[in-house]
Design an enzyme around this catalytic site. Structure first.
Site, PDB file in Angstrom:
ATOM      1  N   ARG A 144      44.353  40.221  38.897  1.00 53.59           N
ATOM      2  CA  ARG A 144      46.140  39.799  38.823  1.00 53.59           C
ATOM      3  C   ARG A 144      45.520  38.044  38.329  1.00 53.59           C
ATOM      4  O   ARG A 144      46.331  37.864  38.594  1.00 53.59           O
ATOM      5  CB  ARG A 144      46.503  40.053  39.383  1.00 53.59           C
ATOM      6  CG  ARG A 144      47.162  41.454  39.724  1.00 53.59           C
ATOM      7  CD  ARG A 144      47.948  42.439  38.151  1.00 53.59           C
ATOM      8  NE  ARG A 144      47.596  44.069  38.759  1.00 53.59           N
ATOM      9  CZ  ARG A 144      47.104  44.359  38.547  1.00 53.59           C
ATOM     10  NH1 ARG A 144      45.432  44.594  37.608  1.00 53.59           N
ATOM     11  NH2 ARG A 144      47.136  45.651  38.507  1.00 53.59           N
TER      12      ARG A 144
ATOM     13  N   SER B 221      54.881  45.525  40.992  1.00 56.63           N
ATOM     14  CA  SER B 221      54.735  45.687  42.779  1.00 56.63           C
ATOM     15  C   SER B 221      54.977  44.076  42.636  1.00 56.63           C
ATOM     16  O   SER B 221      54.119  43.081  42.118  1.00 56.63           O
ATOM     17  CB  SER B 221      52.974  46.032  42.338  1.00 56.63           C
ATOM     18  OG  SER B 221      52.840  46.916  42.420  1.00 56.63           O
TER      19      SER B 221
ATOM     20  N   GLU C  68      52.332  39.306  43.552  1.00 54.64           N
ATOM     21  CA  GLU C  68      52.094  39.553  42.451  1.00 54.64           C
ATOM     22  C   GLU C  68      52.697  38.318  42.096  1.00 54.64           C
ATOM     23  O   GLU C  68      52.492  37.868  40.545  1.00 54.64           O
ATOM     24  CB  GLU C  68      51.759  40.652  42.195  1.00 54.64           C
ATOM     25  CG  GLU C  68      51.181  40.582  41.188  1.00 54.64           C
ATOM     26  CD  GLU C  68      51.022  42.844  40.379  1.00 54.64           C
ATOM     27  OE1 GLU C  68      49.825  43.173  41.415  1.00 54.64           O
ATOM     28  OE2 GLU C  68      51.448  43.115  39.311  1.00 54.64           O
TER      29      GLU C  68
HETATM   30  C1  LIG Z   1      58.239  49.216  36.547  1.00 57.86           C
HETATM   31  C2  LIG Z   1      57.451  47.795  36.792  1.00 57.86           C
HETATM   32  C3  LIG Z   1      56.102  48.293  36.183  1.00 57.86           C
HETATM   33  C4  LIG Z   1      54.489  47.637  36.195  1.00 57.86           C
HETATM   34  N1  LIG Z   1      53.636  48.237  36.390  1.00 57.86           N
HETATM   35  C5  LIG Z   1      52.409  47.091  36.169  1.00 57.86           C
HETATM   36  C6  LIG Z   1      51.256  47.754  36.431  1.00 57.86           C
HETATM   37  O1  LIG Z   1      50.963  48.806  36.498  1.00 57.86           O
HETATM   38  N2  LIG Z   1      50.321  46.851  36.644  1.00 57.86           N
HETATM   39  C7  LIG Z   1      50.911  45.621  36.574  1.00 57.86           C
HETATM   40  O2  LIG Z   1      49.860  44.643  36.005  1.00 57.86           O
HETATM   41  N3  LIG Z   1      51.702  44.900  36.179  1.00 57.86           N
HETATM   42  C8  LIG Z   1      52.857  46.026  36.140  1.00 57.86           C
HETATM   43  N4  LIG Z   1      53.893  45.278  36.245  1.00 57.86           N
HETATM   44  C9  LIG Z   1      54.194  43.864  36.152  1.00 57.86           C
HETATM   45  C10 LIG Z   1      54.722  43.180  34.719  1.00 57.86           C
HETATM   46  O3  LIG Z   1      54.904  44.470  33.594  1.00 57.86           O
HETATM   47  C11 LIG Z   1      53.303  42.993  34.663  1.00 57.86           C
HETATM   48  O4  LIG Z   1      52.796  41.810  35.336  1.00 57.86           O
HETATM   49  C12 LIG Z   1      53.904  42.021  33.059  1.00 57.86           C
HETATM   50  O5  LIG Z   1      51.821  41.617  32.105  1.00 57.86           O
HETATM   51  C13 LIG Z   1      54.422  41.433  32.950  1.00 57.86           C
HETATM   52  O6  LIG Z   1      54.464  40.884  31.272  1.00 57.86           O
HETATM   53  P1  LIG Z   1      56.004  40.309  30.541  1.00 57.86           P
HETATM   54  O7  LIG Z   1      56.001  39.647  29.836  1.00 57.86           O
HETATM   55  O8  LIG Z   1      57.038  40.371  31.342  1.00 57.86           O
HETATM   56  O9  LIG Z   1      55.929  38.690  31.598  1.00 57.86           O
HETATM   57  P2  LIG Z   1      57.005  37.814  32.429  1.00 57.86           P
HETATM   58  O10 LIG Z   1      57.479  38.792  33.393  1.00 57.86           O
HETATM   59  O11 LIG Z   1      57.795  37.114  31.178  1.00 57.86           O
HETATM   60  O12 LIG Z   1      55.728  36.613  32.965  1.00 57.86           O
HETATM   61  C14 LIG Z   1      54.826  36.605  33.856  1.00 57.86           C
HETATM   62  C15 LIG Z   1      53.742  35.207  33.851  1.00 57.86           C
HETATM   63  O13 LIG Z   1      53.119  35.058  32.613  1.00 57.86           O
HETATM   64  C16 LIG Z   1      53.613  34.020  32.075  1.00 57.86           C
HETATM   65  N5  LIG Z   1      53.129  34.210  30.611  1.00 57.86           N
HETATM   66  C17 LIG Z   1      53.750  35.371  29.600  1.00 57.86           C
HETATM   67  N6  LIG Z   1      53.877  35.181  28.425  1.00 57.86           N
HETATM   68  C18 LIG Z   1      52.504  34.112  27.728  1.00 57.86           C
HETATM   69  C19 LIG Z   1      51.995  33.505  26.743  1.00 57.86           C
HETATM   70  N7  LIG Z   1      52.504  34.084  26.008  1.00 57.86           N
HETATM   71  N8  LIG Z   1      51.258  33.067  27.392  1.00 57.86           N
HETATM   72  C20 LIG Z   1      50.417  32.421  28.467  1.00 57.86           C
HETATM   73  N9  LIG Z   1      51.589  33.314  29.459  1.00 57.86           N
HETATM   74  C21 LIG Z   1      52.427  33.684  30.015  1.00 57.86           C
HETATM   75  C22 LIG Z   1      54.898  33.448  32.596  1.00 57.86           C
HETATM   76  O14 LIG Z   1      54.874  32.285  32.403  1.00 57.86           O
HETATM   77  C23 LIG Z   1      54.474  33.809  33.843  1.00 57.86           C
HETATM   78  O15 LIG Z   1      53.992  32.727  34.875  1.00 57.86           O
HETATM   79  C24 LIG Z   1      54.873  45.831  35.935  1.00 57.86           C
HETATM   80  C25 LIG Z   1      56.600  45.572  36.571  1.00 57.86           C
HETATM   81  C26 LIG Z   1      57.921  46.753  36.183  1.00 57.86           C
HETATM   82  C27 LIG Z   1      59.423  45.708  36.606  1.00 57.86           C
END
Ligand SMILES: Cc1cc2nc3c(=O)[nH]c(=O)nc-3n(C[C@H](O)[C@H](O)[C@H](O)COP(=O)(O)OP(=O)(O)OC[C@H]3O[C@@H](n4cnc5c(N)ncnc54)[C@H](O)[C@@H]3O)c2cc1C
Length: 316
Positions: A171, A238, A308
């Site tokens: 992460r 998480s 996280e």
């Molecule tokens: C039900 C549920 C289950 C989940 N399960 C998992 C799992 O199994 N494993 C896991 O790792 N995570 C999990 N997550 C967390 C999350 O989905 C991941 O971390 C996911 O990768 C975040 O993507 P996002 O587009 O929503 O990012 P955001 O929440 O929009 O952003 C997260 C971070 O990434 C940055 N970011 C976003 N896009 C970019 C870009 N293009 N360039 C640079 N930085 C960027 C943002 O600025 C922020 O700091 C889960 C979440 C939920 C709600």
């Protein structure tokens, strides 16, 4: 999600509409680019001192109730291209833009008979978010498959980078070193600073497998999530990173914190490392509960839990 029209710059946009916790304060400005070229032009056109914050599907993000003094750029629905970049007998490279949902990549790869992308099916974020977080589960992580990424920096410069240029771990993803004095130091996480660099797209390489096996694995992994995660309530996955050799959920549960509440926020009764919004939770409720959990786990178990989820913005 409530969408802004592509190309519209909207002031004072509630981020609760754009994050999966459905809580939190506004962004000073919010923008959905029409496409990659529009994003590049937009970034170049903004005043030098203005902070930009790229957000995907907001599934790992808490914006404090006082809001974010930045221009939020939403990639989902904007950077949505995907194509085969290179195909050989034994592996295929997909080029995927940052706003594409991770589950879409999993399904696309599976239908093409590629192996390895199945874990992305249950991660409800974008490819950009998965790259920024090195999202992973069930033994796989996003950067295991990255051949190269295309990035955009605050000055509007586009680069192609390879994994060796990043420090990548559980992460965690950061550029290894500043380039000629620009960029950020090794402690800087890419997206949160005005000088940061954002992901526009990635080339992901997957070995040839079987479509039937991959689609079956997706079904199995999704069933495991339905059984173990509170998917019917707004959450951000998480909340805490797993400490070395242990699980945050186990520690939280051992401290008797399942069901613990703060305002409209509750430690999920289904999965102790999830905090759910019962309805009307503020970002303050969620963050207070986070701090409470950290204090109790430190006191009772002697373990410091690191978050996280990314917490940004100011308190109300
Ligand atoms: C039900 C549920 C289950 C989940 N399960 C998992 C799992 O199994 N494993 C896991 O790792 N995570 C999990 N997550 C967390 C999350 O989905 C991941 O971390 C996911 O990768 C975040 O993507 P996002 O587009 O929503 O990012 P955001 O929440 O929009 O952003 C997260 C971070 O990434 C940055 N970011 C976003 N896009 C970019 C870009 N293009 N360039 C640079 N930085 C960027 C943002 O600025 C922020 O700091 C889960 C979440 C939920 C709600």
């Amino acid at each position: 999600m409530t969408w802004l029209a592509p190309g519209e710059l909207r002031p004072h946009e509630p981020m609760s509409r754009h994050v999966s916790w459905r809580a939190g304060g506004p962004a000073a400005r919010c923008y959905v680019p029409k496409d990659r070229d529009d994003l590049v032009a937009f970034v170049r056109s903004r005043p030098a001192g203005e902070r930009l914050h790229v957000v995907g599907l907001g599934s790992n993000l808490l914006v404090r109730d006082g809001g974010l003094d930045a221009t939020v750029v939403l990639t989902h629905g904007a950077l949505r291209g995907s194509a085969v970049a290179d195909a050989e007998a034994r592996r295929t490279v997909l080029e995927v833009e940052a706003g594409v949902p991770a589950p879409k990549v999993a399904r696309m790869a599976a239908r093409m008979g590629l192996a390895g992308a199945e874990f992305l099916a249950g991660i409800p974020g974008t490819v950009g978010g998965a790259l920024a977080m090195n999202a992973g589960c069930y033994g796989s992580e996003t950067w295991d498959f990255v051949v190269s990424v295309t990035t955009l920096d605050r000055s509007g410069r586009i680069r192609v980078r390879v994994p060796d240029e990043y420090e990548i771990s559980y992460r965690h993803v950061a550029l290894r070193r500043p380039e000629d004095g620009e960029g950020q130091g090794s402690a800087g996480t890419l997206p949160l600073e005005p000088e940061g660099e954002w992901f526009l797209s990635a080339r992901l390489s997957f070995p040839q497998g079987s479509a039937a096996a991959a689609l079956q694995r997706i079904r199995e992994l999704l069933a495991r999530r339905v059984a173990s995660q509170p998917l019917g309530q707004p959450n951000a996955g998480s909340v805490f990173r797993n400490p070395a050799g242990d699980h945050a959920a186990r520690l939280i549960e051992a401290c008797g914190l399942k069901g613990e509440r703060e305002g409209g926020a509750e430690v999920s009764r289904k999965h102790a490392n999830f905090i759910v919004n019962l309805g009307g939770a503020t970002a303050r409720d969620i963050e207070t509960l986070i701090r409470k959990i950290q204090a109790r786990v430190l006191h009772d178990c002697g373990v410091t839990l690191a978050t996280e989820v990314r917490i940004v913005g100011t308190t109300a």
